[in-house]
Design a protein around this motif. Sequence first.
Motif, PDB file in Angstrom:
ATOM      1  N   UNK A  53       0.943  -1.039   0.124  1.00  0.00           N
ATOM      2  CA  UNK A  53      -0.192   0.023  -0.142  1.00  0.00           C
ATOM      3  C   UNK A  53       0.647   1.198   0.036  1.00  0.00           C
ATOM      4  N   UNK A  54       1.816   1.260   0.928  1.00  0.00           N
ATOM      5  CA  UNK A  54       2.740   2.469   1.011  1.00  0.00           C
ATOM      6  C   UNK A  54       3.490   2.717  -0.428  1.00  0.00           C
ATOM      7  N   UNK A  55       4.102   1.510  -0.927  1.00  0.00           N
ATOM      8  CA  UNK A  55       4.580   1.730  -2.178  1.00  0.00           C
ATOM      9  C   UNK A  55       4.107   2.352  -3.220  1.00  0.00           C
ATOM     10  N   UNK A  56       2.442   1.802  -3.177  1.00  0.00           N
ATOM     11  CA  UNK A  56       1.711   2.365  -4.275  1.00  0.00           C
ATOM     12  C   UNK A  56       1.206   3.866  -4.031  1.00  0.00           C
ATOM     13  N   UNK A  57       1.402   4.279  -3.152  1.00  0.00           N
ATOM     14  CA  UNK A  57       0.892   5.777  -3.001  1.00  0.00           C
ATOM     15  C   UNK A  57       1.242   6.730  -4.314  1.00  0.00           C
ATOM     16  N   UNK A  58       0.407   7.473  -4.791  1.00  0.00           N
ATOM     17  CA  UNK A  58       0.885   8.439  -5.833  1.00  0.00           C
ATOM     18  C   UNK A  58       0.542   9.830  -5.488  1.00  0.00           C
ATOM     19  N   UNK A  59       1.101  10.608  -6.282  1.00  0.00           N
ATOM     20  CA  UNK A  59       0.657  11.925  -6.296  1.00  0.00           C
ATOM     21  C   UNK A  59      -0.905  12.200  -6.951  1.00  0.00           C
ATOM     22  N   UNK A  60      -1.421  13.428  -6.604  1.00  0.00           N
ATOM     23  CA  UNK A  60      -2.818  13.446  -7.020  1.00  0.00           C
ATOM     24  C   UNK A  60      -2.756  13.913  -8.392  1.00  0.00           C
ATOM     25  N   UNK A  61      -1.781  14.582  -9.015  1.00  0.00           N
ATOM     26  CA  UNK A  61      -1.548  15.014 -10.358  1.00  0.00           C
ATOM     27  C   UNK A  61      -1.637  13.709 -11.219  1.00  0.00           C
TER      28      UNK A  61
END
Length: 178
Positions: free
Chosen positions: A165-173
Amino acid sequence: MELRFFKDFDFTNFWSECSYSSKDYIEDFPSDETITEVENKLGYQLPGSYIELMRIQNGGLVNKPCFPTTESVSWAEDHVAITGIMAIGKEKKYSVCGELGSQFMIEEWGYPADGIYICDCPSAGHDMILLDYSECGKNGEPQVVHVDQESDFKKTFLAKDFETFIRGLKQEEEFDGE
């Protein structure tokens, strides 16, 4: 600190440095005693990757707050968003045993008691991120799911474990605006 998880993960600019994060999320690093106390209070063994991350920084807002989904949720068609990650502790409002922590969401908002709610979302309580122990048992490795209060507490699978989950977090853009 020797990392067991997140070995090649770059934590540069992972955490958001803001006064709101300091005031309501970030606690002192959790001692072994605090971890045991929290696990006993919540009734679940915390994942090693979550403990490790909280020993780097114990809770806070993140600079990459979005996680992609394969199905639509109340927040967006293609992702969920988090506000912050709850600390292992009970002092701050947004810690797992804090005023607005996991037990509060279960007891006051009626969220399913299937694990530990670890991330709040920008909807102010209308959706949460859960370490879901319903398939692995109280001492297993929980999946990470999105729980949507607006859709009768529907669960949407996000990741096989907390590190993923942490590794998959992305920027809103990275997601189309609506």
